[in-house]
Design a protein around this motif. Structure first.
Motif, PDB file in Angstrom:
ATOM      1  N   ARG A 303       0.813  -1.209   0.000  1.00  0.00           N
ATOM      2  CA  ARG A 303       0.000   0.000   0.000  1.00  0.00           C
ATOM      3  C   ARG A 303       0.849   1.262   0.000  1.00  0.00           C
ATOM      4  NH1 ARG A 303      -5.278   1.706  -1.000  1.00  0.00           N
ATOM      5  NH2 ARG A 303      -5.425   3.809  -0.173  1.00  0.00           N
ATOM      6  N   ASP A 304       2.098   1.154   0.423  1.00  0.00           N
ATOM      7  CA  ASP A 304       2.968   2.327   0.553  1.00  0.00           C
ATOM      8  C   ASP A 304       3.673   2.697  -0.747  1.00  0.00           C
ATOM      9  OD1 ASP A 304       2.346   2.244   3.289  1.00  0.00           O
ATOM     10  OD2 ASP A 304       4.037   0.907   3.711  1.00  0.00           O
ATOM     11  N   VAL A 305       3.536   1.880  -1.779  1.00  0.00           N
ATOM     12  CA  VAL A 305       4.331   2.034  -3.004  1.00  0.00           C
ATOM     13  C   VAL A 305       3.566   2.808  -4.070  1.00  0.00           C
ATOM     14  CG1 VAL A 305       5.523   0.811  -4.862  1.00  0.00           C
ATOM     15  CG2 VAL A 305       5.579  -0.106  -2.526  1.00  0.00           C
ATOM     16  N   VAL A 306       4.219   3.814  -4.633  1.00  0.00           N
ATOM     17  CA  VAL A 306       3.696   4.551  -5.786  1.00  0.00           C
ATOM     18  C   VAL A 306       4.739   4.492  -6.887  1.00  0.00           C
ATOM     19  CG1 VAL A 306       3.008   6.807  -6.693  1.00  0.00           C
ATOM     20  CG2 VAL A 306       2.286   6.115  -4.404  1.00  0.00           C
ATOM     21  N   LEU A 307       4.313   4.081  -8.084  1.00  0.00           N
ATOM     22  CA  LEU A 307       5.213   4.032  -9.238  1.00  0.00           C
ATOM     23  C   LEU A 307       4.874   5.174 -10.182  1.00  0.00           C
ATOM     24  CD1 LEU A 307       6.579   1.063 -11.200  1.00  0.00           C
ATOM     25  CD2 LEU A 307       5.356   2.837 -12.476  1.00  0.00           C
ATOM     26  N   LEU A 308       5.898   5.932 -10.560  1.00  0.00           N
ATOM     27  CA  LEU A 308       5.790   7.049 -11.498  1.00  0.00           C
ATOM     28  C   LEU A 308       6.472   6.654 -12.799  1.00  0.00           C
ATOM     29  CD1 LEU A 308       5.546  10.179 -12.263  1.00  0.00           C
ATOM     30  CD2 LEU A 308       7.834  10.385 -11.244  1.00  0.00           C
ATOM     31  N   ALA A 309       5.776   6.762 -13.932  1.00  0.00           N
ATOM     32  CA  ALA A 309       6.369   6.487 -15.241  1.00  0.00           C
ATOM     33  C   ALA A 309       6.266   7.734 -16.107  1.00  0.00           C
ATOM     34  CB  ALA A 309       5.673   5.306 -15.912  1.00  0.00           C
ATOM     35  N   TYR A 310       7.394   8.189 -16.640  1.00  0.00           N
ATOM     36  CA  TYR A 310       7.437   9.424 -17.433  1.00  0.00           C
ATOM     37  C   TYR A 310       8.469   9.266 -18.534  1.00  0.00           C
ATOM     38  CZ  TYR A 310      12.037  10.623 -15.685  1.00  0.00           C
ATOM     39  OH  TYR A 310      13.382  10.596 -15.433  1.00  0.00           O
ATOM     40  N   SER A 311       8.412  10.151 -19.521  1.00  0.00           N
ATOM     41  CA  SER A 311       9.397  10.214 -20.592  1.00  0.00           C
ATOM     42  C   SER A 311       9.789  11.669 -20.795  1.00  0.00           C
ATOM     43  CB  SER A 311       8.815   9.622 -21.876  1.00  0.00           C
ATOM     44  OG  SER A 311       9.830   9.342 -22.823  1.00  0.00           O
ATOM     45  N   GLU A 312      10.896  11.903 -21.515  1.00  0.00           N
ATOM     46  CA  GLU A 312      11.410  13.276 -21.598  1.00  0.00           C
ATOM     47  C   GLU A 312      10.524  14.191 -22.434  1.00  0.00           C
ATOM     48  OE1 GLU A 312      14.316  11.154 -24.580  1.00  0.00           O
ATOM     49  OE2 GLU A 312      12.969  10.594 -22.943  1.00  0.00           O
ATOM     50  N   PHE A 313       9.794  13.652 -23.379  1.00  0.00           N
ATOM     51  CA  PHE A 313       8.787  14.405 -24.117  1.00  0.00           C
ATOM     52  C   PHE A 313       7.880  13.422 -24.849  1.00  0.00           C
ATOM     53  CE2 PHE A 313      12.822  15.159 -26.726  1.00  0.00           C
ATOM     54  CZ  PHE A 313      12.673  14.052 -27.558  1.00  0.00           C
ATOM     55  N   GLY A 314       6.758  13.948 -25.365  1.00  0.00           N
ATOM     56  CA  GLY A 314       5.911  13.145 -26.224  1.00  0.00           C
ATOM     57  C   GLY A 314       6.358  13.301 -27.666  1.00  0.00           C
ATOM     58  N   ARG A 315       5.469  13.023 -28.612  1.00  0.00           N
ATOM     59  CA  ARG A 315       5.798  13.126 -30.029  1.00  0.00           C
ATOM     60  C   ARG A 315       4.869  14.143 -30.700  1.00  0.00           C
ATOM     61  NH1 ARG A 315      10.471  10.091 -29.964  1.00  0.00           N
ATOM     62  NH2 ARG A 315      10.360   9.962 -32.246  1.00  0.00           N
ATOM     63  N   ARG A 316       5.236  14.540 -31.896  1.00  0.00           N
ATOM     64  CA  ARG A 316       4.402  15.466 -32.647  1.00  0.00           C
ATOM     65  C   ARG A 316       3.067  14.813 -33.002  1.00  0.00           C
ATOM     66  NH1 ARG A 316       6.914  19.996 -34.289  1.00  0.00           N
ATOM     67  NH2 ARG A 316       5.685  20.279 -36.195  1.00  0.00           N
ATOM     68  N   VAL A 317       2.057  15.621 -33.208  1.00  0.00           N
ATOM     69  CA  VAL A 317       0.713  15.090 -33.454  1.00  0.00           C
ATOM     70  C   VAL A 317       0.655  14.336 -34.778  1.00  0.00           C
ATOM     71  CG1 VAL A 317      -1.703  15.699 -33.847  1.00  0.00           C
ATOM     72  CG2 VAL A 317      -0.388  16.843 -32.032  1.00  0.00           C
ATOM     73  N   LEU A 354      -2.551  23.868 -31.691  1.00  0.00           N
ATOM     74  CA  LEU A 354      -1.189  23.373 -31.489  1.00  0.00           C
ATOM     75  C   LEU A 354      -0.168  24.506 -31.463  1.00  0.00           C
ATOM     76  CD1 LEU A 354      -1.291  20.341 -33.993  1.00  0.00           C
ATOM     77  CD2 LEU A 354      -1.763  20.321 -31.522  1.00  0.00           C
ATOM     78  N   ASP A 355       1.004  24.177 -30.960  1.00  0.00           N
ATOM     79  CA  ASP A 355       2.139  25.085 -30.985  1.00  0.00           C
ATOM     80  C   ASP A 355       3.108  24.574 -32.042  1.00  0.00           C
ATOM     81  OD1 ASP A 355       4.230  26.797 -30.546  1.00  0.00           O
ATOM     82  OD2 ASP A 355       4.729  26.039 -28.546  1.00  0.00           O
ATOM     83  N   ASN A 356       2.958  25.070 -33.259  1.00  0.00           N
ATOM     84  CA  ASN A 356       3.810  24.656 -34.376  1.00  0.00           C
ATOM     85  C   ASN A 356       3.832  23.126 -34.518  1.00  0.00           C
ATOM     86  OD1 ASN A 356       5.567  25.049 -36.552  1.00  0.00           O
ATOM     87  ND2 ASN A 356       7.388  24.867 -35.250  1.00  0.00           N
ATOM     88  N   GLY A 357       2.659  22.511 -34.457  1.00  0.00           N
ATOM     89  CA  GLY A 357       2.543  21.073 -34.642  1.00  0.00           C
ATOM     90  C   GLY A 357       2.659  20.259 -33.376  1.00  0.00           C
ATOM     91  N   ASP A 358       2.912  20.914 -32.246  1.00  0.00           N
ATOM     92  CA  ASP A 358       3.095  20.227 -30.974  1.00  0.00           C
ATOM     93  C   ASP A 358       1.922  20.486 -30.031  1.00  0.00           C
ATOM     94  OD1 ASP A 358       5.601  19.076 -31.509  1.00  0.00           O
ATOM     95  OD2 ASP A 358       6.633  20.931 -30.968  1.00  0.00           O
TER      96      ASP A 358
END
Length: 397
Positions: A303-317, A354-358
């Motif tokens: 119950r004490d464990v939290v897992l965080l999954a992330y990446s440095e950025f996503g991809r263009r649309v 979007l911001d220039n496709g992002d």
């Protein structure tokens, strides 16, 4: 045995890595239980597992806006059909490779924070990952966010442990670093271990930088002893992430006094043939994470464990001409465990504004860190991520 001078030793990670210093030894459970018995993690202490997805995971193909015509228009061949997607609601669904995470969602043990990024995003893998790991978008800094937490909370080298041969920037502080433990490396010979221990002795003439190298090596040896009882049964598994999380699970169940573990999975830079590559990687992520949480589900510390999954950025649309995607900006962050507030958090970014496709970010990643520091690690977030940040409510009350 290779001859190593003190000057070579003080070069640091290059020599140590070549010698296989950062590694787990073949060990016995008795040695681990000795440390876990003398200084066990206090019951109810939060445990954070940070999973870094290197390469820039395509968030649009992970949490899929299957009901949005703009998604299908932007990716006419790469897009998933609605019937292929694991539906989360009437608009969004998970990649078909994430069947285990779909089960976590149904059990309210998966939180998806949508549109996560930072101001003035950078498309460089190295700079963007540096920003995520240091929590400093405005200017480069030498310390990582977990490293600053280490600096503020003591000097026990077991408080944070990276599983793998390379210590990430997030784990480096000004005074302390997380320990690195590589379950795949071979143990040192007795002679070489004795030589390196002598070279690591403190010298009053050392500069602060040299002193940190010695302190770091000494800390790694403390960790080597602490973790030396861990079985290697799954450490030889073909899937490195399964092996990493299996090691973390064993440590948690043994009561090792570690509050933060860092693990990783690479290969997400999908400029071509994305669908096949990403499905393979997400399938590995799914099997490892769900297996890890299932293994801990019946343990008192689960119950004490939290897992965080992330990446440095996503991809263009929009898809590119090679049926892949190029470097983008915002993407989803996943949090999993019995203690998360399951469901969606943050606003879904528009696929047309979007911001220039992002994608335009709707959530600053530092707010996620703020809550993890506050609610999981019982720490003052301001010392790590600065002022002006807030909890998002991604953890249950």
């Amino acid at each position: 045995m290779p001859q190593v001078s003190r000057r070579q030793f003080l070069v640091g990670t290059g020599v140590l890595g070549a010698l296989g210093v950062v590694g787990a030894s073949a060990i016995t459970w008795d040695e681990l239980h000795q440390r876990a018995t003398t200084t066990p993690l206090a019951a109810g202490s939060g445990i954070l597992v940070v999973l870094t997805l290197y390469g820039g995971n395509d968030g649009i193909s992970t949490v899929i806006p299957y009901a949005d015509n703009a998604y299908h228009d932007a990716r006419p061949e790469l897009a998933y059909r609605p019937e292929e997607v694991l539906h989360l609601d009437d608009r969004l669904g998970l990649n078909p490779a994430l069947k285990g995470l779909s089960g976590l969602w149904q059990n309210r043990q998966l939180a998806i924070v949508r549109g996560v990024g930072y101001p003035r995003p950078d498309h460089s893998h190295f700079r963007s990952m540096d920003i995520w790991q240091t929590a400093s978008p405005d200017e480069p800094v030498p310390t990582g966010w977990i490293g600053r937490w280490l600096d503020a909370t003591g000097d026990d080298p077991v408080r944070a442990v990276n599983i793998g041969p390379v210590l990430p920037q997030l784990a480096m502080g000004a005074k302390h670093t997380a320990a690195a433990l590589d379950p795949s490396s071979a143990p040192l010979s007795a002679d070489l271990a004795a030589t390196l221990s002598g070279l690591a002795a403190n010298d009053p003439d050392d500069s602060p930088a040299r002193g940190r190298v010695c302190t770091g090596y000494q800390a790694e040896q403390t960790v080597r002893q602490t973790f030396s009882a861990l079985k290697q049964a799954k450490g030889q598994a073909a899937d490195a992430l399964v092996a990493q999380l299996d090691l973390v699970s064993q440590c948690i169940k043994a009561g090792v006094p570690t509050r933060v573990y860092s693990v990783s999975l690479g290969g997400f830079d999908t400029h071509a043939d994305e669908r096949h590559t990403q499905e393979q990687l997400l399938g590995r992520l799914d099997a490892a994470v769900t297996g890890f949480l299932k293994d801990l589900s019946t343990h008192p510390r689960g119950r004490d464990v939290v897992l965080l999954a992330y990446s440095e950025f996503g991809r263009r649309v929009a898809a590119n001409a090679s049926q892949g995607t190029d470097h983008g900006t915002a993407g989803p962050v996943l949090l999993a465990g019995a203690g998360v507030a399951g469901g969606f958090h943050g606003d879904e970014p528009s696929l047309t504004d979007l911001d220039n496709g992002d994608l335009k970010a709707t959530v600053d990643f530092r707010d996620i860190y703020h809550e993890l520091l506050h609610r999981v690690l019982d720490a003052d977030p301001v010392a790590v991520v600065g002022s002006g940040r807030r909890d998002l409510g991604v953890l249950s009350a």
